[in-house]
Every structure is written in C-alpha cells, then in structure tokens.
Design an enzyme around this catalytic site. Structure first.
Site, PDB file in Angstrom:
ATOM      1  N   LYS A   1       2.985   7.360   0.816  1.00  0.00           N
ATOM      2  CA  LYS A   1       2.041   7.638  -0.262  1.00  0.00           C
ATOM      3  C   LYS A   1       2.802   7.669  -1.587  1.00  0.00           C
ATOM      4  O   LYS A   1       3.748   8.436  -1.750  1.00  0.00           O
ATOM      5  CB  LYS A   1       1.350   8.986  -0.016  1.00  0.00           C
ATOM      6  CG  LYS A   1       0.358   9.404  -1.067  1.00  0.00           C
ATOM      7  CD  LYS A   1      -0.282  10.729  -0.644  1.00  0.00           C
ATOM      8  CE  LYS A   1      -1.314  11.210  -1.635  1.00  0.00           C
ATOM      9  NZ  LYS A   1      -1.931  12.484  -1.195  1.00  0.00           N
TER      10      LYS A   1
ATOM     11  N   ASP B   1      -9.583  20.780   4.053  1.00  0.00           N
ATOM     12  CA  ASP B   1     -10.328  19.519   4.111  1.00  0.00           C
ATOM     13  C   ASP B   1     -10.267  18.922   5.514  1.00  0.00           C
ATOM     14  O   ASP B   1      -9.893  17.764   5.702  1.00  0.00           O
ATOM     15  CB  ASP B   1      -9.797  18.522   3.090  1.00  0.00           C
ATOM     16  CG  ASP B   1     -10.807  17.410   2.779  1.00  0.00           C
ATOM     17  OD1 ASP B   1     -12.009  17.605   3.039  1.00  0.00           O
ATOM     18  OD2 ASP B   1     -10.385  16.362   2.269  1.00  0.00           O
TER      19      ASP B   1
ATOM     20  N   LEU C   1      -2.064   0.245   3.156  1.00  0.00           N
ATOM     21  CA  LEU C   1      -2.970   0.912   4.086  1.00  0.00           C
ATOM     22  C   LEU C   1      -4.223   1.408   3.387  1.00  0.00           C
ATOM     23  O   LEU C   1      -5.259   1.605   4.024  1.00  0.00           O
ATOM     24  CB  LEU C   1      -2.265   2.097   4.761  1.00  0.00           C
ATOM     25  CG  LEU C   1      -1.099   1.740   5.696  1.00  0.00           C
ATOM     26  CD1 LEU C   1      -0.412   3.010   6.167  1.00  0.00           C
ATOM     27  CD2 LEU C   1      -1.579   0.924   6.879  1.00  0.00           C
ATOM     28  N   GLY C   2      -4.149   1.634   2.102  1.00  0.00           N
ATOM     29  CA  GLY C   2      -5.307   2.124   1.364  1.00  0.00           C
ATOM     30  C   GLY C   2      -4.904   2.525  -0.031  1.00  0.00           C
ATOM     31  O   GLY C   2      -3.718   2.607  -0.367  1.00  0.00           O
ATOM     32  N   ALA C   3      -5.907   2.764  -0.866  1.00  0.00           N
ATOM     33  CA  ALA C   3      -5.654   3.159  -2.250  1.00  0.00           C
ATOM     34  C   ALA C   3      -6.761   4.097  -2.699  1.00  0.00           C
ATOM     35  O   ALA C   3      -7.907   3.969  -2.275  1.00  0.00           O
ATOM     36  CB  ALA C   3      -5.591   1.941  -3.166  1.00  0.00           C
ATOM     37  N   GLY C   4      -6.404   5.042  -3.534  1.00  0.00           N
ATOM     38  CA  GLY C   4      -7.368   5.968  -4.102  1.00  0.00           C
ATOM     39  C   GLY C   4      -7.182   6.048  -5.598  1.00  0.00           C
ATOM     40  O   GLY C   4      -6.446   5.267  -6.210  1.00  0.00           O
ATOM     41  N   GLY C   5      -7.866   7.013  -6.197  1.00  0.00           N
ATOM     42  CA  GLY C   5      -7.803   7.134  -7.640  1.00  0.00           C
ATOM     43  C   GLY C   5      -6.456   7.571  -8.161  1.00  0.00           C
ATOM     44  O   GLY C   5      -6.142   7.349  -9.329  1.00  0.00           O
ATOM     45  N   MET C   6      -5.619   8.191  -7.299  1.00  0.00           N
ATOM     46  CA  MET C   6      -4.362   8.751  -7.781  1.00  0.00           C
ATOM     47  C   MET C   6      -3.129   8.093  -7.190  1.00  0.00           C
ATOM     48  O   MET C   6      -2.010   8.394  -7.610  1.00  0.00           O
ATOM     49  CB  MET C   6      -4.325  10.253  -7.490  1.00  0.00           C
ATOM     50  CG  MET C   6      -5.414  11.031  -8.219  1.00  0.00           C
ATOM     51  SD  MET C   6      -5.358  12.799  -7.876  1.00  0.00           S
ATOM     52  CE  MET C   6      -6.766  13.361  -8.853  1.00  0.00           C
TER      53      MET C   6
ATOM     54  N   VAL D   1      -1.283   4.074  -0.608  1.00  0.00           N
ATOM     55  CA  VAL D   1      -0.582   4.358   0.646  1.00  0.00           C
ATOM     56  C   VAL D   1      -0.154   3.020   1.249  1.00  0.00           C
ATOM     57  O   VAL D   1      -0.985   2.128   1.453  1.00  0.00           O
ATOM     58  CB  VAL D   1      -1.461   5.138   1.631  1.00  0.00           C
ATOM     59  CG1 VAL D   1      -0.674   5.439   2.906  1.00  0.00           C
ATOM     60  CG2 VAL D   1      -1.951   6.440   1.004  1.00  0.00           C
TER      61      VAL D   1
END
Length: 709
Positions: free
Chosen positions: A44, A138, A22-27, A30
């Site tokens: 996650k 946030d 579904l997505g990816a970030g720096g840490m 998902v």
C-alpha cells in the site's frame, strides 16, 4: 483482481519489485509486489498529496503501528513498512483469495459449517486485536480475505487504541454503514463490543447472503441499525442465538470476541480447504491462476534502461524474473493448493480454449421485473431494449448481430441475485440493462461486479446501494435527490411561503430520499417547511394531514406509495386545501388516479420519464406502436435510449471490447439520446436535471413539458 502497471507507477517500493495493481482508492494505490525473498506482498503506497500532510502521515504511522501489534494467524501480518519514506508504504502478506463479499456475490450464502469456522477464526483475530488494546472499527465482508487454510482480517487503516478518544472529529461516523454498531452510527467512540456487533452482521451476511439491516442510502442504514431489529430470517439452526447476542443494541449485552469463539462451537480445521465449499475453493484457485497468468513485467516511468542489471540486483534475488521464473516460484504454491482439495484442479482446465472473438456471440442482457409488483415498468423497459436491438440488427451495415438475453427477477431480491449470477456467468455477455426497482438493482450489483459486467439501470434512482462502491455500475436515470430542487422552485414560483412535507416510510428509501431532500431544498429556497414522518405501520394518515394543515401551509408535498398518496389527497380535499400539491413520482401511477378520484385533480409530479407524446420521442413512439400495436408506456423510451447507448459504444469500439473497456467507453464519453444526454460523474451517477413535469387534469397525467431551472 489485478490490472497492469501504468507508465507512471514506480518500479520498486521498499525492496519490492512491483508486478501489478491490486486496487486504488482516494488516498493511495495497492500493488502486488515481490520481495527479495521471493514472497508476494500487498504493498500500500500513499499518494504524494497526502504524504505531504503531517496529520495524514501521523495517521498512517498509527496504522502501521496498529497492524504490527496484532499477532494472529487470522490477521494479515505486516512484512515491511516505512511511514517516513517520501512515498509512505506498508506491505502485508499477499492473500490471493477473494474477499468474503466477492465470494458471497459469486456463489451465494456459505454453508453453516463454513460460517461457523469463519466466525471462530475471525473471533480469534478480533481477540488478538482487542488483547493488543486496539479496536478494528471496520469489520466487514470486504475486509475479510478467504484462503484455503482460513480467513484473514485485513485493513487496520482506521483501527485505534481502545483508550484513544480524540483522534476522530466529533459527529463523524466511522465504519461501514450496514456493518457498524449502533453506537458508531451515533458517532460515539468505538469499543471492542462494536467490533463484535460488526462480526455478527458479517456472519449473518455470510449465512444468508444479505446484510441484517438491509441495503440502501446511508442515512436509512444508520437509522435501521439504531432503531430496527436485524433481519435474521433464514439463519441455520445453532447460529441464530449467538448472532442475536452479538447484535444486541446495548454494548454491555454483547459477548466478547473470545466468548463468540466458544459459543459458535464446532471444529476449526487448519491447513486444509475442507472448511470451504468447492465453488469457493475454485474461486481461490482462479485468483491464484490469474496471478500465474500475469504478463512479464513491463517497464514503468521509474525503470531506467541499462546495459546490465541495476546495482541493487547484481544477484538473482530482486531482478525481473527470467522467463518462467515467477511461474516456477508460484507453482510451488500451486502444488500445495492442488494437494489441498479437488476444487483447485480448476487451474488446469479451460484456460486456453477461447475460440476467439469471431466465434463468440454479441450478447446484451436485460434484467427486469416482468411478473412482480413493478411489472408494468419492467415490461416497458424490456420492450424498449428489444426494439433497439431489433433496429440495430435490421441495419445492412451492422458489424455483428446482437442477441438479447432476458432475465425476470419478479421484483424479488433473491431472484434478482440468481438472475444476475446466471446472466453474468455467460462469457459472451457484454453488458446488462437493469434491474427495474431499487432493491433488485442493489441485490444484483455484486454478482455483476464480480464478473466486471457493466450494469446500467434506467429506473432505479437511489443514491447509495449497499455498503460497497460497485466498479462497473452506471445509474442512467436522475437520482431521487434531483427532483426536490425543482419541487422547491415550483412551490416558490407559485407563491408558496410554507409547505408541509409528509414523508411516508411505507415508501422505503425513495420516499425518505425525496422527502428529506425536499425539506432541505425548501430551506435553500427560503420557504418554511413543516416536515412529518409517518411510520410504515400507520394506518390512518388523515389525522397527520389535519395536524399539518393546522400550521396553515400553502403548499404540500407527499412522498410515499400510490395507495397512501390517494388517502392523503382525499384528506386534503376533505379539508378544502387548495394550495400547490406535489407528489413524489414513485407515488404516482394509475393506482393513485383510480383511488384518489376527483381528489387527484391538480396534483403535480416531477418525473424522470418522458411522455410518449413529446416531440423528441415521436419517432420512437411510432416505431414502438408499429412493433407492439400500442402506444409506448412510461419508461420504455428511457430503456430504449440506454440500450442504444450501449449498442453505439460496442459498435464503435473497433473490435469486440472487454467488459472493462466497454464500461470505460460508457462512463467517460457522453451520449446524446432521445430523452436526455447521458454523461456520468465520478460517483457513476447521471449528470444534469432532465426531469419532466405532469399535472393531473381530467383524471390523467397531463404532460407539462421539461422541467428546468
């Protein structure tokens, strides 16, 4: 939006069979996962390099605990977690709908009733957060998912107990600039009142299509949040008063989340799509249809081939679905969705009628200011791109014929959004070049990004756009923060010891980024800097110039607008200042020369556009003159370069590339153009310091060649 699993991805996490990314970030990453019960979940998973850090694992453990403490139908519930696993994970109920940010980008502002319902439900979610003793910290459009029965607040990754004050380092701003409260912008502890401020920003964005404190660089957003009144023009009747209270600068003047719920009034329908406009219902349906269309599960690195089912799936609950099994499961939800509203009938139409690549156009888009304040630049860019397309189509060996689609946004943000939506909606569009200015480029990012259209700007140079990181955007021009190092070097080479830096807020983000970074670069070059910032409403800059000259500088830098640059030049000439004078390039142009007259002589400019007389672009200049009957203006060669880069990547792909594939080809492979080499860093910005120096002589900008260290 989903993407396929990679060979290195795990097959299962915590009893969930992983289906897609579904997505990816720096840490972390998902995943879309299916639990043994058959329910879908967003899983996650923290990357190993962070999982090995005790402090990060403790933070993730707090995230899990915070999310579990919130009991609200409008907050995504936790369905499972293991913060102590070798790969810590957190699973929440999967919501197939778009985020609020994606919905507004795709269709524009929501109707007033939808905003009221959205506000009341999110206020109730925040009430549950605050009643649990937490602060979300946030609240933003990207953290609100839209479902047919109401919104869902997500991402408690930075939520904290209201009485925890030592978990964040001093001086660290927590939250998303443009949607965080003034006290958060000042790096002060977040409180429930800060969440209410963020909710006010979010609802204003939902109702108007723009953040109430604008877009741009982070420092500019933080400044406006603390000092400026929010832009609430266009809010429907009945929304302005409660949102003004939410956006009070003093936390004590804001209502509680529970009071916001009551103040917004109106009904809050449950278990129905009536609260959403039809086009958003279709967007929800389209996302759900995309889940239906996922390919069969493929093996990943952790799938060991066996002769029979794995030991933990001897039954039928957690094995890879039989052909059609997942579709049958999802269609159960589909039936309810179809019953909820007519918009969801989009599922059944238009999914299998693609005539194939051979029948499609090869379409390149240009979005530019052709009739507004930057029309000279926009027209130059449109002509440069058109010339590149015509030259390609004239080739005998061309693999296809390229069509050009042009949209004029007039330099207006609202028109820019409409232009972007119109171009992005064309399924044949490969990529778009534009827009011309900073504000229109920022406004058009979300519509293009929602459709995965690669967008390349050849002239907008600010460092940050809005509050989200666009996924398919490339800044094919050196940023505003590049030239200050060359300015400082030039002053040092000229023997300057002290330089005045006049930052004129009338020049917007460009002025601030150029001026502030110049001040920093002068310090790095061991030059004494004397900065001054003048407000947008200042009428006479001569007294400020006089005050700065009293400090006896031998160099002077102005960043602002052409008209006010001319006033500064005249003021310096009147006081017989003869030191090195440098103009931030957005303030240069014919207007400066005409208004400053003789006072313009000697001013220097470091700009990203090459002079048409330069040897490296003579062939282009001759072709331009032959096509249009006049020499090329500034910015035409840069747009020509970027267009040729896009054409080269499309033609060299071997087959018609998808938009995502084309973006990867553009972002990851350097291209040697006429003006410069184009290679991009991880922030989608151009690498290198390819700038050109000019000096005013005899009433014109004399080209002094490429500037370099």
């Amino acid at each position: 939006m989903t993407e396929g699993l990679r060979p290195s991805d795990p097959a299962r996490i915590g009893g969930h069979r992983l289906l897609a990314r579904l997505g990816a970030g720096g840490m972390g990453v998902v995943y879309l996962g299916r639990a043994r019960s058959g329910e879908l979940a967003a899983v996650k998973v923290i990357l190993p390099e962070y999982a090995d850090r005790p402090e990060f694992r403790a933070r993730f453990r707090r995230e899990v605990a915070a999310a579990r403490r919130v009991a609200s139908p409008w907050a995504v519930p936790v369905t499972g977690a293991d913060p102590d696993a070798p790969a810590p994970w957190l699973a929440t109920a999967f919501v197939p709908g778009p985020s609020l940010a994606e919905a507004v980008a795709a269709r524009g502002p929501l109707p007033p009733r939808a905003v009221r319902v959205l506000g009341r439900m999110l206020a109730r979610a925040l009430t549950a957060v605050h009643d649990a003793g937490l602060v979300h910290r946030d609240v933003k459009p990207g953290n609100v998912l839209l479902a047919l029965d109401g919104p869902r607040l997500i991402d408690f990754g930075i939520a904290r107990a209201a009485d925890e004050t030592a978990l964040t380092s001093a001086g660290v701003v927590v939250g998303t600039p443009g949607f965080l409260a003034p006290e958060q912008a000042r790096a002060r502890p977040a409180t429930p009142a800060g969440d209410v401020f963020s909710l006010g920003c979010l609802l204003s964005y939902a109702a108007t299509g723009r953040p109430p404190f604008g877009t741009g660089a982070v420092d500019a957003l933080l400044y406006r949040t603390v000092h400026d009144a929010p832009d609430l023009d266009g809010l429907p009747d009945g929304l302005r008063e409660p949102l003004e209270r939410c956006l009070a600068k003093d936390p004590a003047d804001r209502p509680t989340a529970r009071e916001v719920d009551a103040a917004l009034g109106g009904d809050t329908p449950c278990d129905t799509a009536d609260w959403l406009p039809d086009d958003v219902v279709r967007l929800v349906a389209d996302r759900s249809a995309a889940i239906l269309a996922l390919p069969d599960i493929e093996a990943t690195a952790l799938d060991a081939p066996t002769d029979g089912p794995p030991p933990d799936v001897a039954g039928d609950t957690d094995q890879a679905p039989r052909p059609g099994g997942r579709r049958r499961f999802l269609l159960l939800g589909g039936a309810a969705l179809l019953a909820a509203g007519g918009g969801a009938a989009f599922w059944a139409s238009g999914r299998d009628d693609d005539p194939g690549p051979a029948a499609r156009r090869w379409l390149l888009g240009v979005q530019a200011d052709l009739t507004g304040p930057q029309k000279a630049v926009g027209q130059a860019q449109e002509r440069g791109v058109r010339l590149a397309v015509e030259q390609f189509n004239a080739r005998r060996d061309k693999p296809f014929t390229l069509t050009l689609a042009v949209a004029d946004d007039g330099g207006d943000e609202t028109r820019a959004v409409r232009a972007a939506r119109s171009l992005a909606a064309d399924r044949d569009l490969l990529a778009v070049i534009g827009s011309t200015g900073d504000r229109t480029t920022g406004a058009s990012l979300a519509p293009y990004d929602a459709q995965l259209v690669p967008q390349l700007t050849a002239s907008s140079a600010q460092s940050v756009y809005g509050v989200a990181q666009p996924r398919h955007f490339l800044q094919a021009v050196p940023g505003y923060m590049v030239s200050p190092a060359l300015i400082a070097l030039r002053l040092a080479e000229a023997g300057a010891k002290r330089a005045g830096v006049l930052i004129d807020r009338d020049g917007g983000i460009a002025s601030w980024q150029l001026g502030h970074t110049t001040f920093q670069s002068l310090g790095a070059a061991r030059l004494r800097a004397e900065p001054r910032v003048v407000p947008r409403l200042a009428r006479d800059l001569a007294p400020v110039v006089g005050e700065m000259l009293a400090r006896k500088p031998d160099g002077f830098v102005y960043t602002g607008t052409p008209a006010r640059a001319a006033a500064v030049a005249r003021a310096l000439a009147a006081r017989r200042f003869t030191g090195v004078r440098v103009l931030g390039y957005p303030a240069a142009g014919r207007e400066f020369l005409a208004a400053a007259g003789p006072a313009a002589e000697g001013w220097q400019v470091f700009a990203p556009y090459i002079d048409p007389s330069a040897a490296r672009v003579r062939g282009f200049a001759a072709a331009y003159r032959g096509r249009y009957g006049s020499p090329p203006p500034y910015w035409a060669a840069e747009a020509y370069d970027v267009a040729r880069m896009v054409i080269d990547r499309v033609a060299g792909a071997g087959a018609r590339p998808s938009r995502t594939r084309l973006y990867d080809l553009l972002a990851k492979r350097p291209y040697k153009g006429l003006v410069r080499s184009y290679a991009f860093d991880e922030h989608q910005q151009l690498k290198g310091y390819d700038l050109f120096r000019y000096e005013v002589a005899d009433g014109r900008y004399a080209y002094a060649g490429e500037a370099s260290f």
